[in-house]
Design an enzyme around this catalytic site. Structure first.
Site: not given
Lengths: 547, 547
Positions: A187, A333, A442, A447
């Site tokens: 990655t 992944e 936040k 959020w």
């Protein structure tokens, strides 16, 4: 008590053998790196993959656990290398030619690649790079004798076709456990060194099966599939396995991914199904706009992923070309497919515009993937399409660790992989990525999606680019700062941008301040670098919060 | 080197959990054994299967390795029992109510079934049978308190709904190996005792995936699937697993399989895909013929298997109802699907009548099945559509042995299962069963298909039934004798039958003699008993071969 069924290891060479035996005459059309078109079929691919395995074992010393690398475009030869090498129990590490040279050296040395199989076009790159790769024994050049470079500084250059001619087409595959590693893909982490994902035979076969299903890519032997997405992008989104599982014909575009070249391959190959990132599709659509006599009579479906697809691209396919679009999401992944916005039974009953609002999301998980959203404490959040939380996944083709044990924090002890994304899941089961976890703002325990503020701001006339970042606030922990680049000549003010945002989001989402800059920093892959931006605004204070 | 992917055991309760979580509102419509229609969905089925598992563990003592039996029609409750019991690591042994009582006793005792879950309709059967089943602890009756028999002689009768109400819907599935046994199904062998096939979680999940693929049943969440084929016929041809894997809705026909009842369920449920044996479809087609106002607007595809499907049935669906037909073949030993006559890429290019000649065959193997034909010495024979040989298979859902090690001769040391069938495979990959291996006639080292002679004879006017058997011949080892039953009142002669056969087959295939009988012996399942027939003609001698 154990069942009494045959032992049938899920190894990838069984996929090729199935295609060679039962779809032997099914065509594989490639644009070669040398230039001309090349035609073969699964029966021939099977024979050549066995020959390559046999010759690689004897002449290059490949065997169970050997790691080799490839830097190659999507062609029949790259497929042969995959199946031939993986079928020995060796591991194919795919290299992305767009990486920086320092990253390439790092991952090749980290993976301990013993040989590198390269397309002709990459000979100069490795001539320059090989001194930093002391453990690489040599380079196999994916061409024939006629096209081999007259001279090269490469260490131990081997002509692929000459190597293959030395192999045995009746080579018998060795037997080994289905959990044996077969593929390695790094990655391109935005922070720290790249990390390797080590696929197993089992995970690749199961992922290929999963992607073939009706609510995923719905492949069949009547399909002709063009993976524009490179094989070095995590298994070409499964197509290197799911196409032969399904017996679908393949069209491999080789090195030329511009609109005209892709159009030519789509038409020559009568491609019914293709997969690529949005920017590639944009090039194709521009080519079609500039050449109004052209159309896409064969192309029935495209998968778009890699980054969120703009609605305009999806609408252009559906409304102008009668080609359905499947928005998909995944990660290296995850092998990489995690979800696809295929029309579910319940979605099929919705009015068209409501369905479009789901189709634009990242989609639903097929069987063998599960996902959930949680708060920072790991509590599950509702699937109401509004609440957003950390997106976690698990499944038959999801990594449990990075190569050599690095980056463990993403792998939770409870068997779920934390994607680093923040998402909602609606009551139809469609997941929507709203932010990266490290970019979410936040505010007072709630959020705020930085991406949603940015997208709203981009709709404001005079705004060229916008980035929202969370900065410390004495009362709310964090509050959003919106950083804007004006379009050349535009004179838009902060008040005008704010007025534009009002009504498009909850009041408490509105940025506490809007500042203009000449330029926003970007990463090597063209994304906004919020890390750099937060650094640049390190000493910033919101109005009225003192000193 | 092992891959670094998550551990994701292929256990069947993961299939149900996927459907419950991501296709929770998808409907499951059943005709109950009590009579009324019943509607539920995957979310509820998931909760009830967990509750059943929890209650069965505590109250019936079920756990890893326990064998229980079911005798039940296709309903939502039968599905709950499957998933609930299998999810405990226990084994569901499905009983076919059409078996003789002596066979039932034999297999229940042989399997060591501890509990039997039965539909209300089977209470009298087990009241009569239970004295021969000393090890069975009791009977769970698949109904609610209101419908429980007022009195029953059954040992330990338990009301299913009462049992289930005592369970925990949040029950956590235990963890165990994916190779754990989960299902047991006996083959009704024509000779000797029935033999058990012991499916594993892994084999059932892989078989369900295989059957969902585009060149198999091509299922999706937009499908509504009706398995008319009973769950006691080898996993309802995978549908008990492949439908929830794909998120397809289910319509469960319960005990009533007559044409009118099936039509009602097809229409009420808007069934798009259904699976049954030819005789069931014949009943439906007759019902449609007798009620010409009826049509099949929703039914897009049917799978027909279990025995070779007459062309007239396939043509009726395709030509009168615009419903495609997939001819399939399998065996209990194959979980059961082995091949499906789905249109392949190459077949799609054929003219319609040539395609029909392939469509009538038993079809092609999807990925995870392989097949070959060999001579008696095990040498591979060509796929030319003419040469026929012993059909052998291997795959992820093929048995490697029968339960308790019986009948080993079918399982070759080389990993291939000898199906006992004789078949051709053509150059398009379509397999055609031409005979049973024990019925094929071996003349001078060449094989003659008894079935092909019989089919040719059946086309002769005045012939009601025909059987071809091989009898000893001093020069050719065996030669065919054709045994014919005349239609009532018909006066057809042996010469006329022979004239009819000439030109329909190679000259050396023509029977050496044709004899007329009043009746041909049949097995319990209605097939011609060639064993009995050969016995009856034990002392026969062909004309001119002496004594």
């Amino acid at each position: 008590m154990q069942g009494l069924m045959q032992d049938f290891p899920l190894v990838v060479h069984r996929v090729l053998e199935h295609a060679a035996r039962w779809h032997g005459q099914t065509p594989i059309l490639s644009r070669s790196v040398e230039g001309p078109l090349h035609r073969t079929n699964y029966a021939t691919l099977g024979r050549r993959a066995r020959a390559l395995a046999s010759a690689s074992e004897r002449r290059l010393g490949l065997g169970l656990g050997t790691v080799i690398a490839t830097m190659a475009w999507n062609t029949w030869r790259h497929l042969e290398v995959w199946y031939g090498v993986m079928g020995l129990g060796a591991i194919v590490h795919t290299l992305n030619p767009r990486l920086f040279e320092s990253q390439l050296s790092y991952i090749i040395n980290h993976a301990e690649d013993q040989w590198i199989f390269i397309d002709l076009s990459f000979v100069p790159l490795f001539e320059a790079l090989q001194d930093s790769l002391p453990r690489v024994k040599g380079f196999v050049i994916l061409t024939d004798e006629a096209h081999m470079p007259a001279s090269t500084r490469l260490r131990n250059p081997v002509c692929y076709e000459t190597l293959l001619a030395d192999g045995d087409e009746a080579h018998a595959w060795p037997e080994f456990d289905e959990n044996t590693a077969c593929g390695l893909c790094y990655t391109s982490g935005t922070t720290g060194n790249p990390k390797g994902v080590l696929y197993s035979h089992r995970s690749n076969v199961l992922h290929g099966l999963m992607c073939s299903l009706g609510d995923a890519m719905a492949l069949s032997s009547r399909d002709t599939v063009m993976p524009v997405v490179p094989m070095f992008h995590a298994n070409a989104w499964s197509i290197a396995f799911s196409a032969p599982i399904s017996g679908a014909a393949l069209v491999m575009p080789g090195p030329r991914l511009d609109g005209a070249s892709l159009y030519e391959m789509l038409e020559l190959g009568k491609v019914s199904f293709a997969a690529a990132v949005p920017t590639v599709w944009l090039m194709l659509l521009r080519h079609l706009e500039q050449n109004t006599s052209l159309s896409l009579p064969h192309l029935k479906r495209v998968v778009i992923g890699g980054s969120a697809c703009p609605e305009a691209i999806m609408r252009a396919f559906v409304e102008h070309h009668d080609t359905d679009v499947i928005h998909a999401w995944g990660m290296t992944e995850m092998s990489p497919i995690g979800s696809l916005a295929v029309m579910s039974r319940q979605a099929a009953e919705l009015p068209p515009e409501k369905w479009w609002s789901l189709k634009l999301k990242q989609g639903r998980p097929p069987f063998m993937i599960d996902m959930k959203i949680t708060d920072d404490d790991g509590n599950n959040l509702p699937h109401d399409g509004k609440t957003f939380g950390r997106l976690k996944v698990r499944g038959a083709a999801v990594a449990r660790s990075y190569f050599k044990g690095e980056g463990q924090s993403a792998f939770e002890g409870d068997g779920w992989f934390d994607t680093g994304d923040v998402a909602t899941i609606d009551d139809y089961g469609y997941m929507h990525i709203t932010d990266r976890a490290k970019d979410v703002i936040k505010s007072g325990g709630e959020w705020i999606s930085s991406i949603m503020i940015e997208n709203a701001a981009l709709g404001c006339e005079g705004v060229q680019e916008a980035a929202a970042i969370g900065l410390p606030h004495p009362k709310w922990d964090e509050r959003p700062l919106l950083v804007v680049v004006r379009k050349p000549g535009a004179e838009i003010t902060a008040d005008a941008v704010r007025q534009h945002l009002v009504g498009q989001m909850a009041k408490w989402w509105l940025p506490d301040d809007i500042v203009f800059v000449d330029e926003i920093p970007h990463t090597a892959t063209g994304k906004i670098s919020k890390l750099d931006l937060r650094q640049r605004f390190r000493d910033y204070r919101f109005p009225g919060t003192g000193s």
